[in-house]
Scaffold this motif. Structure first.
Motif, mmCIF file in Angstrom:
data_model
loop_
_atom_site.group_PDB
_atom_site.id
_atom_site.type_symbol
_atom_site.label_atom_id
_atom_site.label_comp_id
_atom_site.label_asym_id
_atom_site.label_seq_id
_atom_site.Cartn_x
_atom_site.Cartn_y
_atom_site.Cartn_z
ATOM 1 N N LEU A 77 4.754 16.106 -2.214
ATOM 2 C CA LEU A 77 3.874 17.228 -1.612
ATOM 3 C C LEU A 77 4.521 18.300 -1.235
ATOM 4 N N LEU A 78 4.446 20.128 -1.578
ATOM 5 C CA LEU A 78 4.908 21.148 -1.240
ATOM 6 C C LEU A 78 5.849 21.087 0.168
ATOM 7 N N SER A 79 4.886 20.629 1.323
ATOM 8 C CA SER A 79 5.626 20.768 2.647
ATOM 9 C C SER A 79 6.538 19.722 2.852
ATOM 10 N N LEU A 80 6.376 18.610 2.224
ATOM 11 C CA LEU A 80 7.689 17.815 2.386
ATOM 12 C C LEU A 80 8.996 18.129 1.182
ATOM 13 N N LEU A 81 8.661 18.830 0.113
ATOM 14 C CA LEU A 81 9.766 19.236 -0.338
ATOM 15 C C LEU A 81 10.884 20.631 -0.311
ATOM 16 N N ILE A 82 10.027 21.342 0.511
ATOM 17 C CA ILE A 82 10.346 21.946 1.380
ATOM 18 C C ILE A 82 11.757 21.805 2.953
ATOM 19 N N THR A 83 11.390 20.595 3.273
ATOM 20 C CA THR A 83 11.744 20.155 4.106
ATOM 21 C C THR A 83 13.238 18.921 3.463
ATOM 22 N N ASP A 84 12.643 18.875 2.352
ATOM 23 C CA ASP A 84 13.573 18.189 2.136
ATOM 24 C C ASP A 84 15.288 18.554 1.802
ATOM 25 N N ASN A 85 14.696 19.992 0.883
ATOM 26 C CA ASN A 85 15.738 21.010 0.675
ATOM 27 C C ASN A 85 15.782 21.774 1.786
ATOM 28 N N ILE A 86 15.811 22.469 2.198
ATOM 29 C CA ILE A 86 15.983 23.212 3.577
ATOM 30 C C ILE A 86 17.378 22.631 4.827
ATOM 31 N N VAL A 87 16.118 21.053 5.025
ATOM 32 C CA VAL A 87 17.132 20.357 5.725
ATOM 33 C C VAL A 87 18.102 19.331 5.547
ATOM 34 N N GLY A 88 17.184 18.446 4.388
ATOM 35 C CA GLY A 88 18.215 17.196 3.234
ATOM 36 C C GLY A 88 19.161 17.434 2.661
ATOM 37 N N GLU A 89 19.320 18.518 1.662
ATOM 38 C CA GLU A 89 20.008 18.676 0.956
ATOM 39 C C GLU A 89 21.496 20.145 1.368
ATOM 40 N N TRP A 114 0.774 -0.922 0.146
ATOM 41 C CA TRP A 114 -0.358 0.049 -0.316
ATOM 42 C C TRP A 114 1.137 1.379 0.220
ATOM 43 N N LEU A 115 1.384 1.364 0.488
ATOM 44 C CA LEU A 115 2.802 2.747 0.700
ATOM 45 C C LEU A 115 3.981 2.352 -0.202
ATOM 46 N N GLY A 116 4.290 1.990 -0.839
ATOM 47 C CA GLY A 116 5.680 1.469 -1.711
ATOM 48 C C GLY A 116 5.011 1.475 -3.540
ATOM 49 N N ASP A 117 3.226 1.214 -3.707
ATOM 50 C CA ASP A 117 3.095 1.763 -5.272
ATOM 51 C C ASP A 117 2.422 2.665 -5.190
ATOM 52 N N PRO A 118 3.621 3.938 -6.186
ATOM 53 C CA PRO A 118 3.136 4.938 -6.350
ATOM 54 C C PRO A 118 1.727 5.161 -6.694
ATOM 55 N N ASP A 119 1.215 4.225 -7.607
ATOM 56 C CA ASP A 119 -0.083 4.222 -7.311
ATOM 57 C C ASP A 119 -1.285 4.254 -6.083
ATOM 58 N N GLY A 170 5.334 7.639 4.458
ATOM 59 C CA GLY A 170 6.967 7.949 3.596
ATOM 60 C C GLY A 170 7.949 7.424 3.860
ATOM 61 N N GLY A 171 8.421 7.102 5.134
ATOM 62 C CA GLY A 171 9.206 6.817 5.565
ATOM 63 C C GLY A 171 10.811 7.647 5.653
ATOM 64 N N GLY A 172 10.345 9.230 6.067
ATOM 65 C CA GLY A 172 10.934 10.574 6.427
ATOM 66 C C GLY A 172 11.665 11.114 4.793
ATOM 67 N N THR A 173 11.034 10.384 3.842
ATOM 68 C CA THR A 173 11.136 10.961 2.851
ATOM 69 C C THR A 173 10.351 11.655 1.886
ATOM 70 N N GLY A 174 10.100 12.679 1.163
ATOM 71 C CA GLY A 174 9.584 13.690 0.334
ATOM 72 C C GLY A 174 9.877 13.319 -1.131
ATOM 73 N N SER A 175 10.645 12.179 -1.204
ATOM 74 C CA SER A 175 10.673 12.480 -3.009
ATOM 75 C C SER A 175 10.521 11.175 -3.267
ATOM 76 N N LYS A 176 9.597 10.089 -2.733
ATOM 77 C CA LYS A 176 9.087 9.238 -2.633
ATOM 78 C C LYS A 176 8.121 8.876 -3.856
ATOM 79 N N PRO A 177 8.335 8.597 -5.303
ATOM 80 C CA PRO A 177 7.612 8.625 -5.795
ATOM 81 C C PRO A 177 5.635 8.705 -5.489
ATOM 82 N N GLY A 178 5.246 9.016 -5.542
ATOM 83 C CA GLY A 178 3.347 8.736 -5.439
ATOM 84 C C GLY A 178 3.064 9.779 -4.256
ATOM 85 N N MET A 179 3.879 10.038 -3.614
ATOM 86 C CA MET A 179 3.461 10.485 -2.344
ATOM 87 C C MET A 179 4.713 12.616 -2.420
#
Length: 306
Positions: free
Chosen positions: A259-271, A161-166, A248-257
């Motif tokens: 969201l803008l809020s997760l992209l913000i976190t990924d770029n400010i904290v993760g990258e 359920w959480l691994g399938d992008p569809d 999502g396993g602690g990531t916002g870049s997981k295909p199908g998941m």
């Protein structure tokens, strides 16, 4: 002998009162400025720069380059926007009306109504992170409750359920809707308790049944509650983060998941070095939120003035 009155003259505050007001009003205001407004204005300024987030001497002005790259060369942005729109439509069309329906049914003073209210509202007491952990157990492909009910545990083609992008976005939406339904129910139930019984009695005397009374009398009378529910629904959809981050396993870049809020976190904290990108995304999300809520409130107030 002339006595000096120790009573403070009307209109003037004593030293103790001024100290009390300073602590009660000044400290929360200071916290609001430091923790909310300063980061907000800092994000707006940083959105026009590039910075690695460590060395202040590494802040370089880039103008609107971050915004240009977001709209043209940043692949996850448009999928994230689409997913936020899906989140908004799903929440507005399913959990919100269902919460209103439950409130309408429980307002009829059926047996064990307190038990039902507690059971439905219980997910709202939990944080979104805890709700995410609960549904992670439900969605587990190997030992999860849902696959056990469907009989796919241990099967060669079990449902991830959480691994399938569809499927993963819809699985998260169901988990979020489970919590949102109870919140809408309790808000609307409180509004229903405040409706003047004379309105319902007048509608009954005119021959209106229960459904007609609710749609034509009660629902319009609850306009302030309707506005609050709509605003809460929009804001919950735009700032969705916790439950998606957990599932999502602690990531916002997981295909199908995405969201803008997760992209913000990924770029400010993760990258490293993407502080400017993340800040630009945060500014875009802020503008979208202000535009959506502001437009609706302005239209509502104009209708009231007319």
């Amino acid at each position: 002998m002339r006595t000096v009155s120790s009573v403070t003259s009307p209109g003037r505050l004593s030293r103790g009162d001024r100290l009390f007001l300073t602590l009660v009003i000044g400290l929360p205001l200071l916290a609001l400025l430091v923790l909310v407004w300063f980061p907000a204005f800092a994000s707006i300024a940083l959105s026009f720069t590039t910075w690695d987030g460590i060395d202040l001497s590494g802040v370089h002005w880039t103008g609107v380059e971050n915004y240009t790259q977001i709209f043209t060369n940043y692949p996850p942005f448009w999928p994230a926007v689409r997913h936020n729109v899906i989140w908004l439509l799903f929440t507005a069309l399913l959990p919100t009306p269902f919460g209103v329906f439950l409130a309408y049914q429980l307002d009829k003073k059926i047996r064990f109504t307190r038990v039902y209210q507690t059971a439905i509202f219980l997910p709202m007491v939990l944080s979104l992170a805890v709700v995410g952990f609960i549904w992670e157990i439900v969605y587990n492909p190997d030992t999860g409750l849902l696959n056990s009910v469907l009989g796919t545990v241990g099967a060669a083609h079990h449902i991830d359920w959480l691994g399938d992008p569809d499927l993963n976005l819809w699985a998260v939406l169901v988990a979020s809707g489970w919590r949102h339904t109870g919140y809408v129910m309790i808000l609307y139930l409180a509004g229903l308790k405040s409706v003047d019984p004379a309105l319902r009695e007048a509608a009954a005397l005119d021959g209106a049944n229960g459904r007609q009374t609710f749609l034509r009398v009660v629902f319009p009378a609850l306009k302030p509650v309707n506005i609050i529910i709509l605003v809460v629904t929009v804001m919950e959809s735009l700032r969705a983060f916790d439950i998606v981050y957990v599932l999502g396993g602690g990531t916002g870049s997981k295909p199908g998941m995405e969201l803008l809020s997760l992209l913000i976190t990924d770029n400010i904290v993760g990258e490293a070095g993407h502080i400017g990108y993340g800040s630009a995304l945060a500014v875009i999300l802020l503008l979208v939120s202000l535009a959506a809520i502001g437009t609706f409130l302005v239209q509502s107030f104009r209708k009231e003035d007319r």
